[in-house]
Design an enzyme around this catalytic site. Structure first.
Site, PDB file in Angstrom:
ATOM      1  N   LYS A  89       0.846  -1.197   0.000  1.00  0.00           N
ATOM      2  CA  LYS A  89       0.000   0.000   0.000  1.00  0.00           C
ATOM      3  C   LYS A  89       0.882   1.248   0.000  1.00  0.00           C
ATOM      4  O   LYS A  89       0.636   2.192  -0.749  1.00  0.00           O
ATOM      5  CB  LYS A  89      -0.922   0.011   1.232  1.00  0.00           C
ATOM      6  N   GLN A 136      -5.339  -1.462   9.467  1.00  0.00           N
ATOM      7  CA  GLN A 136      -5.146  -2.782   8.864  1.00  0.00           C
ATOM      8  C   GLN A 136      -5.751  -3.863   9.771  1.00  0.00           C
ATOM      9  O   GLN A 136      -5.484  -3.910  10.968  1.00  0.00           O
ATOM     10  CB  GLN A 136      -3.639  -3.037   8.662  1.00  0.00           C
ATOM     11  N   ASP A 172     -11.710   2.783   3.555  1.00  0.00           N
ATOM     12  CA  ASP A 172     -12.041   1.354   3.432  1.00  0.00           C
ATOM     13  C   ASP A 172     -13.539   1.169   3.228  1.00  0.00           C
ATOM     14  O   ASP A 172     -13.983   0.091   2.823  1.00  0.00           O
ATOM     15  CB  ASP A 172     -11.608   0.599   4.702  1.00  0.00           C
TER      16      ASP A 172
END
Ligand code: NAD
Length: 297
Positions: free
Chosen positions: A58, A102, A125
């Site tokens: 990422k 995460q 997200d």
């Protein structure tokens, strides 16, 4: 759609690379016109090896797209209070447009509580209930990255799936449910099937579009696929081969399904590469949204 002996392969790697290049151009334009660099903050708690790899990828792709990447690595022993304080700090940081915590988190931390603490306007997200509600009511802002990637792959073979019957296998908040919402918004007739569904194979056989997101290796067989159907395989499963080595396979039995489908995504190289590209897309949307520009890119 007509049946074919061998399906068209949907090249997620190439489509993701093209999307990243398009995003890099849009980021450069935003910087030139508004002096704003989209910033993505990623919080990693603990040392899960798979998460380490994801976070590294990422970071690299964020920087490559011309965005700012802020990495926060916290020890596995991090307290609930310390993690919530970190999220609060990022919520207030003007250089941060998108926040990603995460998953999975260590067992003593409640993922739902932490994700719900993220400012919905920075929730790249798309897991916050506000963003799930926006999607469900036709006001989508941040949609979870994997289903967005699936929709882009689908539209690479069929620009307008309106009226087609889509069967989504799996009902998770991360993939199945938002996928079904996206397909509904695209005017598909949507059936969601799951672990308690009766006659799963019979329902899949009716589908013009199959999205498999159940997490069971090679579960969906070729004789469940309607000839010519489009098959999007979200699954990532590691299976052990006779020689002791492991191999990555999807939730669809590719060998048999690719003989029947009209188009199909491979694993690896299908949905997987799209997910980070769509995270960057959401980060750009966040920066544009804060500026009052059209959120969509
Ligand atoms: P999950 O375990 O949260 O949900 C799985 C869903 O599948 C559940 O809703 C369950 O009802 C359904 N299911 C399970 N067994 C079933 C069965 N036998 N028949 C019918 N339905 C069944 O999983 P998830 O997070 O949605 O992920 C699904 C798969 O997608 C996994 O393989 C995961 O690794 C993969 N995934 C890939 C990406 C990517 O970037 N490509 C991202 C997220 C998830």
């Amino acid at each position: 759609m007509s049946g074919s002996a061998t399906a068209q392969l949907i090249d997620g790697k190439a489509i993701a690379a093209a999307l990243r290049a398009q995003l890099a151009d849009a980021v450069a334009k935003l910087k030139a016109e508004h002096g704003v660099v989209p910033g993505l903050a990623v919080v990693l708690v603990g040392d899960d090896p798979a998460s380490q790899v994801y976070v590294r990828n990422k970071h690299a792709q964020t920087v490559e797209a011309g965005m700012a990447s802020f990495e926060h690595r916290l020890p596995a022993s991090t307290s609930r209070e310390a993690l919530l304080a970190m999220v609060d700090q990022l919520n207030k940081d003007p250089l941060v447009h998108g926040i990603l915590v995460q998953l999975p988190l260590p067992a003593h931390l409640d993922a739902t509580e932490v994700l719900n603490a993220i400012d919905p306007d920075k929730d790249v997200d798309g897991f916050h209930p506000v963003n799930a509600g926006r999607l469900a009511t036709g006001q989508a802002l941040f949609v979870p990255c994997t289903p967005v990637g699936c929709e882009l792959l689908l539209r690479s073979v069929i620009a307008d799936p309106s009226g087609l019957h889509a069967v989504v296998i799996g009902r998770s908040n991360i993939v199945g449910k938002p996928m079904a919402q996206l397909l509904l918004a695209a005017n598909c007739t949507v059936t969601i099937v799951h672990s308690r569904t009766r006659d799963l194979a019979g329902l899949v056989r009716q589908a013009d579009i199959v999205v498999a997101a159940l997490g069971r290796a090679e579960f969906v067989k070729g004789d469940w696929i309607k000839p010519g159907a489009i098959v999007i395989d979200v699954g990532i499963n590691r299976i052990e081969q006779a020689d002791g080595k492991t191999r990555l396979v999807g939730d669809v039995d590719f060998a048999s399904a690719s003989q029947v489908a009209g188009a199909i995504t491979p694993v690896p190289g299908g949905v997987g590469p799209m997910t980070i590209a769509c995270l960057l897309r959401n980060t750009l949307i966040a920066a544009r949204y804060r500026l009052g520009l059209d959120g969509q890119v």
